[in-house]
Write a protein that holds these residues in place. Structure first.
Motif: not given
Length: 389
Positions: A157, A190, A195, A197, A212
């Motif tokens: 992310l 973030a 996470w 993306a 996400l």
């Protein structure tokens, strides 16, 4: 009024230490970084006893977009008390102080994640946002193929923020009560979440959708999904389902609480749960009424008597007409077409429920024809919130 705002490095550290104890968290450099990032952007409140911080909460200033209209909103979080001070009203005192300051500074709305819905209703909050959680066994993944051209790439992310932020900002006018994310909040997301993306780009290389998600043990969980076109949606769905060979469980947490099990050919393979989520309350009713994006013109005036003992400026009878909104009396018991608490009015204006439903279930009283007239100009798409404070 007593000033409960905290200032200075000593109070900052005391607040953090109370947070660690109250929520049974462990200190670490990463936790300090994301905690103080949030702390330094907030309005911080605390109650001291004998020189020690015994209760605290923060109030984070945000902007939300409600069907094309921006409103100021403060998100309440880390509502806590030391165990030796629990049950003595410290958290309630700070909640009222935070609402009073919001009202004074013309913050229109307040959101929070409740530990108890019953408790926060005492302060005018009501359940407004829900989620759907879909769970699919990796072994039950159906055959699925993307439509149209384009590609999906993935990256952490944080690395994706430069391309994600402008895409999210461009769609902000289509939010239904969601946060207009500032750059610091993206950084916080973030930092606080591990996470990834998945980014869908069309054949011209333009970013047209994203997903996400996090990978935790045997489960892959989609936390946010934006796919406005057929190609974006099908490419991201195909990307998700390809993980069925890797993860025993695939999960999607959908901020749109409509049931969408028909996405798959066999909905019996999918477990769908409605999850109660965040609460909201109207802080500045004059502003929310005054700038509400009505869907049409009222067929005839409607008077609404509102009860809000925490914020008396909201109480009284409001007359709604095509020309505008005025508070005609401060007496919430005066004659009016509808009599509602601030909690039930918040639900109706956000589109979580209808006024007719509120009257039918006994959560409000009044004239059904007046309720129907007002319902006709309110938004009824379910509100959505992708953020947690």
């Amino acid at each position: 009024m007593t000033d409960y705002r905290l200032h200075g490095p000593e109070a900052r550290e005391q607040f953090y230490q109370l947070y660690l104890y109250a929520f049974n968290r462990q200190d670490s450099p990463q936790r300090r970084e994301y905690f103080f990032q949030r702390y330094d952007h907030g309005w911080i409140y605390g109650l001291q006893d004998g020189g020690q911080l015994v209760s605290g909460l923060y109030s984070l200033p945000f902007t939300v977009n409600f069907h094309g209209v921006d409103f100021r909103m403060n998100g309440i979080g880390d509502v806590m008390s030391a165990p030796e001070f629990s049950g003595r009203g410290g958290a309630g005192t700070l909640l009222k102080a935070s609402l009073a300051e919001m009202a004074k500074k013309h913050v229109t709305l307040a959101y929070l994640a409740p530990f108890s819905y019953e408790y926060y209703r005492r302060f005018g909050y009501e359940q407004v946002f829900n989620k759907m959680q879909y769970t699919l066994a990796g072994s039950a993944v159906p055959s699925f193929h993307a439509l149209g051209g384009g590609t999906v790439t993935r990256q952490p992310l944080r690395a994706a923020l430069p391309v994600l932020m402008p895409v999210y900002a461009a769609q902000a006018d289509h939010l239904r009560g969601g946060v207009v994310r500032e750059s610091w909040w993206w950084d916080h997301l973030a930092l606080a979440n591990n996470w990834d993306a998945a980014l869908y780009r069309d054949p011209d290389g333009k970013l047209q959708g994203y997903m996400l998600y996090d990978r935790n043990g045997s489960t892959l969980t989609v936390q946010e999904w934006w796919a406005p076109s057929q190609a974006a949606w099908t490419h991201l769905m195909a990307f998700l389902l390809r993980h069925g060979n890797t993860f025993p469980t695939l999960r999607f947490i959908d901020q749109d609480s409509r049931y969408r099990g028909d996405w798959l050919p066999n909905p019996y393979a999918l477990t769908a749960e409605t999850l109660p989520f965040m609460m909201a309350r109207i802080v500045d009713l004059a502003d929310f009424f005054g700038r509400y994006p009505w869907t049409g013109e009222l067929a005839a005036p409607v008077t609404v008597a509102v009860t809000d003992p925490v914020l008396p400026a909201n109480q009284g009878v409001w007359t709604l007409t095509t020309a505008g909104v005025t508070r005609t009396t401060a007496d919430p018991d005066a004659a009016a077409d509808l009599h509602l608490s601030i909690q039930q009015l918040t639900k109706a204006l956000f589109g979580t429920t209808t006024l007719i439903s509120i009257l039918t279930s006994g959560r409000g009283t009044g004239d059904a024809d007046a309720a129907a007239r007002l319902d006709a100009v309110l938004h009824h798409e379910l509100p959505m919130l992708n953020d947690y404070f």
